[in-house]
Scaffold this motif. Structure first.
Motif, PDB file in Angstrom:
ATOM      1  N   VAL A  69       2.965  -7.891  -7.943  1.00 49.63           N
ATOM      2  CA  VAL A  69       3.737  -6.743  -8.420  1.00 49.63           C
ATOM      3  C   VAL A  69       3.929  -5.718  -7.306  1.00 49.63           C
ATOM      4  CG1 VAL A  69       3.751  -4.798 -10.021  1.00 49.63           C
ATOM      5  CG2 VAL A  69       3.083  -7.068 -10.823  1.00 49.63           C
ATOM      6  N   LEU A  70       2.869  -5.440  -6.547  1.00 50.87           N
ATOM      7  CA  LEU A  70       2.988  -4.474  -5.463  1.00 50.87           C
ATOM      8  C   LEU A  70       3.943  -4.955  -4.372  1.00 50.87           C
ATOM      9  CD1 LEU A  70      -0.732  -3.293  -5.082  1.00 50.87           C
ATOM     10  CD2 LEU A  70       1.198  -1.993  -6.013  1.00 50.87           C
ATOM     11  N   ALA A  71       3.864  -6.250  -4.026  1.00 53.31           N
ATOM     12  CA  ALA A  71       4.737  -6.781  -2.981  1.00 53.31           C
ATOM     13  C   ALA A  71       6.200  -6.737  -3.406  1.00 53.31           C
ATOM     14  CB  ALA A  71       4.318  -8.203  -2.627  1.00 53.31           C
ATOM     15  N   SER A  72       6.497  -7.175  -4.629  1.00 50.41           N
ATOM     16  CA  SER A  72       7.891  -7.156  -5.099  1.00 50.41           C
ATOM     17  C   SER A  72       8.414  -5.735  -5.229  1.00 50.41           C
ATOM     18  CB  SER A  72       7.995  -7.886  -6.442  1.00 50.41           C
ATOM     19  OG  SER A  72       7.166  -7.251  -7.416  1.00 50.41           O
ATOM     20  N   THR A  73       7.560  -4.820  -5.662  1.00 43.73           N
ATOM     21  CA  THR A  73       7.981  -3.423  -5.780  1.00 43.73           C
ATOM     22  C   THR A  73       8.320  -2.833  -4.417  1.00 43.73           C
ATOM     23  OG1 THR A  73       6.605  -3.162  -7.746  1.00 43.73           O
ATOM     24  CG2 THR A  73       7.332  -1.154  -6.625  1.00 43.73           C
ATOM     25  N   ALA A  74       7.457  -3.121  -3.427  1.00 39.98           N
ATOM     26  CA  ALA A  74       7.726  -2.611  -2.085  1.00 39.98           C
ATOM     27  C   ALA A  74       9.017  -3.198  -1.507  1.00 39.98           C
ATOM     28  CB  ALA A  74       6.544  -2.929  -1.170  1.00 39.98           C
ATOM     29  N   ALA A  75       9.262  -4.515  -1.745  1.00 42.96           N
ATOM     30  CA  ALA A  75      10.487  -5.140  -1.237  1.00 42.96           C
ATOM     31  C   ALA A  75      11.724  -4.542  -1.893  1.00 42.96           C
ATOM     32  CB  ALA A  75      10.419  -6.654  -1.471  1.00 42.96           C
ATOM     33  N   LEU A  76      11.693  -4.354  -3.208  1.00 38.81           N
ATOM     34  CA  LEU A  76      12.837  -3.755  -3.899  1.00 38.81           C
ATOM     35  C   LEU A  76      13.051  -2.316  -3.465  1.00 38.81           C
ATOM     36  CD1 LEU A  76      12.358  -5.206  -7.493  1.00 38.81           C
ATOM     37  CD2 LEU A  76      14.045  -5.877  -5.794  1.00 38.81           C
ATOM     38  N   LEU A  77      11.949  -1.599  -3.215  1.00 38.05           N
ATOM     39  CA  LEU A  77      12.101  -0.218  -2.761  1.00 38.05           C
ATOM     40  C   LEU A  77      12.781  -0.166  -1.401  1.00 38.05           C
ATOM     41  CD1 LEU A  77      11.527   2.778  -3.129  1.00 38.05           C
ATOM     42  CD2 LEU A  77       9.272   2.409  -2.117  1.00 38.05           C
ATOM     43  N   ILE A  78      12.368  -1.046  -0.499  1.00 45.93           N
ATOM     44  CA  ILE A  78      13.004  -1.077   0.827  1.00 45.93           C
ATOM     45  C   ILE A  78      14.481  -1.452   0.708  1.00 45.93           C
ATOM     46  CG2 ILE A  78      13.000  -2.261   3.051  1.00 45.93           C
ATOM     47  CD1 ILE A  78       9.957  -2.535   2.739  1.00 45.93           C
ATOM     48  N   LEU A  79      14.786  -2.456  -0.158  1.00 44.69           N
ATOM     49  CA  LEU A  79      16.178  -2.858  -0.352  1.00 44.69           C
ATOM     50  C   LEU A  79      17.011  -1.723  -0.923  1.00 44.69           C
ATOM     51  CD1 LEU A  79      18.332  -5.098  -0.317  1.00 44.69           C
ATOM     52  CD2 LEU A  79      17.553  -5.775  -2.595  1.00 44.69           C
ATOM     53  N   ALA A  80      16.466  -1.000  -1.894  1.00 42.20           N
ATOM     54  CA  ALA A  80      17.197   0.125  -2.483  1.00 42.20           C
ATOM     55  C   ALA A  80      17.452   1.213  -1.453  1.00 42.20           C
ATOM     56  CB  ALA A  80      16.420   0.682  -3.673  1.00 42.20           C
ATOM     57  N   ILE A  81      16.466   1.473  -0.605  1.00 42.16           N
ATOM     58  CA  ILE A  81      16.642   2.498   0.429  1.00 42.16           C
ATOM     59  C   ILE A  81      17.736   2.089   1.410  1.00 42.16           C
ATOM     60  CG2 ILE A  81      15.516   3.622   2.386  1.00 42.16           C
ATOM     61  CD1 ILE A  81      12.915   3.533   0.786  1.00 42.16           C
ATOM     62  N   VAL A  82      17.760   0.802   1.783  1.00 46.58           N
ATOM     63  CA  VAL A  82      18.778   0.328   2.719  1.00 46.58           C
ATOM     64  C   VAL A  82      20.170   0.433   2.105  1.00 46.58           C
ATOM     65  CG1 VAL A  82      19.627  -1.699   3.946  1.00 46.58           C
ATOM     66  CG2 VAL A  82      17.186  -1.169   3.962  1.00 46.58           C
ATOM     67  N   ILE A  83      20.308   0.021   0.834  1.00 51.20           N
ATOM     68  CA  ILE A  83      21.623   0.052   0.179  1.00 51.20           C
ATOM     69  C   ILE A  83      22.106   1.484   0.017  1.00 51.20           C
ATOM     70  CG2 ILE A  83      22.833  -0.458  -1.969  1.00 51.20           C
ATOM     71  CD1 ILE A  83      21.065  -2.909  -2.264  1.00 51.20           C
ATOM     72  N   LEU A  84      21.251   2.366  -0.448  1.00 52.56           N
ATOM     73  CA  LEU A  84      21.667   3.752  -0.641  1.00 52.56           C
ATOM     74  C   LEU A  84      21.999   4.424   0.688  1.00 52.56           C
ATOM     75  CD1 LEU A  84      19.140   4.859  -3.396  1.00 52.56           C
ATOM     76  CD2 LEU A  84      21.545   4.274  -3.678  1.00 52.56           C
ATOM     77  N   THR A  85      21.233   4.091   1.713  1.00 53.07           N
ATOM     78  CA  THR A  85      21.543   4.651   3.033  1.00 53.07           C
ATOM     79  C   THR A  85      22.908   4.188   3.521  1.00 53.07           C
ATOM     80  OG1 THR A  85      19.179   4.683   3.545  1.00 53.07           O
ATOM     81  CG2 THR A  85      20.721   4.849   5.394  1.00 53.07           C
ATOM     82  N   TYR A  86      23.239   2.907   3.271  1.00 53.29           N
ATOM     83  CA  TYR A  86      24.538   2.384   3.690  1.00 53.29           C
ATOM     84  C   TYR A  86      25.672   3.033   2.910  1.00 53.29           C
ATOM     85  CZ  TYR A  86      28.467  -0.846   3.851  1.00 53.29           C
ATOM     86  OH  TYR A  86      29.718  -1.382   3.956  1.00 53.29           O
ATOM     87  N   LEU A  87      25.487   3.218   1.604  1.00 48.43           N
ATOM     88  CA  LEU A  87      26.558   3.774   0.784  1.00 48.43           C
ATOM     89  C   LEU A  87      26.827   5.240   1.115  1.00 48.43           C
ATOM     90  CD1 LEU A  87      25.771   2.208  -2.717  1.00 48.43           C
ATOM     91  CD2 LEU A  87      27.572   1.557  -1.132  1.00 48.43           C
TER      92      LEU A  87
END
Length: 523
Positions: free
Chosen positions: A26-44
């Motif tokens: 759960v911690l690993a998947s949460t951290a990966a999704l958080l990083i992905l969300a940060i990258v997408i929002l930064t790009y947008l």
């Protein structure tokens, strides 16, 4: 330095190993999704948003705009094969005003201004001047047409005859113009607007008549009306005239149907097709009717009347006496005669009547509608059963009226076979414009999903920790039982530990169970 890193690494491993496998996942998947969300929002939020500023450009206009943008340091993107240019949304309005004020968009045409720009100090030959003059004239006419309502693109070719002093006006060639127009989506020119196109070209080109102008569009050839001096498009042989009449008849029905349906479903959502069969046999009928007058006892008017009257009065002698009595008389014949008075009268009247004459000369139309079929295709996005039924009934009424004018009264079943309404999905090209694109929406959706999963993962970890704390609180509430201790640190081998545990289990089994329970709770 390495010892410090090793201690940090040991602390991280100790922090990581304190969780179970489920908690680690759960911690690993949460951290990966958080990083992905940060990258997408930064790009947008950090990307440059482009807006479509120019479209349907000519290659020369595209080159002129590119040179202006490069000189101004404004980034841009080309699209649709180089016919459209997108610029940053913040600079779009400023670029449009600057390009329009400088006259960079010429749609590939050159006006009379180019003659003065490209003039040479030495001079030009007559042939070179004629070529430049024709190009400039074509460009001027093209720019005039582009200023008319509804015209998106225009291509003009004007042919000027060669001037000669040895030819009279009858033998001289006339100027001609060939024009191709592209109208904006949804625009259908009326006859008044079509006449204005012909008038504009006629007055712009010297010695040009309306009959020598040919204008075509994506929907067919445009024809002028007779009001502006044209022949209405009817010329040539009899066969050409018949085809022209049929084409005008079909286009008229098509235009009226499109204008009616545009109010219901929109001009871009309907396509109309008309097929007709016309009878061009001309017919002239003369009818003469002779009838008496209604106010003269069904008699005609008295032309002449003659009345005659005759009367006669006289005496009439007749044989008398006794037959054959005298010596000189003839036997069996009266021997003496007698007299009597007579009168007669004769009357006659002759009257001549003249009945009324009615002569009717009927010349039928140059054509009659033998058959007619109308097909309409409507975009399925706006089509409903009610709209389809209304369109079907409207077309049936139109076909019935047109056929009835030609003396054909067909039943409803046969008229319905001549009308069709089709629901079809129209593939409309999507132009690249400013704002969020489809891919941006996908990225935004993925980011929202990542945030949702992140929140769900954090909530799951929070629930697990809360349950663990509640379990520890319950265990702490249970009274602890003192159990015998075993000094494991002082034992040198596992056999000795095993022997002590076996001895404790044999001597005090209850205390041995409490000892195991304590170890399990600590774990």
């Amino acid at each position: 330095m390495s010892a410090k890193l090793a201690r940090i690494w040991e602390k991280l491993l100790g922090f990581w190993n304190q969780y179970s496998k489920t908690q680690k996942w759960v911690l690993a998947s949460t951290a990966a999704l958080l990083i992905l969300a940060i990258v997408i929002l930064t790009y947008l939020f950090t990307r440059t948003e482009y807006e479509l500023a120019f479209q349907d450009l000519d290659s020369s206009d595209t080159q002129a705009i590119m040179e202006y943008l490069d000189g101004s340091g404004i980034p841009y993107k080309l699209g649709n094969g180089g016919t459209s240019i997108s610029v940053p949304k913040a600079d779009a309005d400023k670029v449009r005003v600057a390009v329009g004020s400088q006259g960079l968009i010429q749609n590939g045409s050159l006006g009379f201004a180019e003659l003065s720009k490209n003039s040479s100090s030495i001079g030009t030959t007559d042939q070179e001047f004629q070529v430049k003059y024709r190009n400039a004239l074509n460009g001027e006419v093209q720019q005039l047409l582009l200023g008319m309502q509804g015209i998106q693109r225009a291509k003009v070719l004007v042919n000027l005859p060669e001037e000669s002093v040895f030819l009279n006006d009858e033998n001289k060639e006339h100027a001609s113009a060939s024009i191709q127009l592209t109208f904006k989506p949804g625009f259908r020119p009326k006859q008044e607007e079509i006449d204005s196109y012909f008038n504009l070209v006629k007055t712009a080109v010297p010695n040009l008549s309306v009959d020598d102008i040919t204008i075509t569009s994506q929907s067919g050839e445009l024809t002028p009306s007779a009001a502006i001096g044209g022949s209405g498009g009817i010329s040539g042989t009899v066969l050409d005239q018949q085809f022209e009449i049929q084409r005008k008849f079909e286009n008229d029905i098509k235009t009226k149907t499109e204008q009616f349906l545009a109010q219901m479903v929109g001009m871009d959502n309907v396509v109309v097709s008309v097929v007709s069969s016309l009878n061009f046999d001309q017919k002239t009928q003369q009818e003469q009717i002779v009838k008496p007058l209604d106010n003269n006892d069904n008699k005609g008017a008295i032309v002449s009347q003659q009345d005659t009257s005759e009367s006669y009065t006289g005496t009439d002698s007749s044989a008398g006496g006794v037959a054959g009595t005298g010596q000189t008389d003839v036997a069996n014949y009266p021997g003496a005669s007698g007299t009597s008075g007579t009168s007669s009268e004769k009357t006659s009247s002759t009257v001549n009547y003249e009945n009324s004459h009615v002569t009717t000369n009927t010349t039928f139309a140059p054509y009659q509608v033998k058959d007619l079929a109308i097909s309409v295709a409507v975009d399925s996005a706006v089509m409903t059963p009610q709209i389809q039924q209304a369109i079907q009934q409207k077309l049936i009424n139109d076909v019935r009226t047109l056929l009835a004018n030609s003396g054909q009264n067909l039943p409803d079943a046969q008229i319905a076979n001549r009308v069709s309404v089709i629901s079809q999905s129209f593939a409309s090209p999507t132009a690249s414009s400013g704002g969020a694109t489809t891919s941006a929406y996908w990225w935004a959706g993925i980011g929202a999903l990542a945030l949702a999963l992140l929140g769900g993962g954090g909530y799951a970890v929070y629930r697990r920790r809360k349950k663990a704390q509640e379990a520890e609180a319950v265990v702490e509430d249970v009274p602890r039982v003192e159990v015998p201790t075993i000094d494991i640190d002082s034992v040198s081998s596992e056999n000795q530990v095993r022997k002590q545990l076996e001895g404790l289990a044999k001597r005090k089994p209850e205390e041995f169970v409490n000892l195991l329970r304590t170890w399990l709770v600590d774990e």
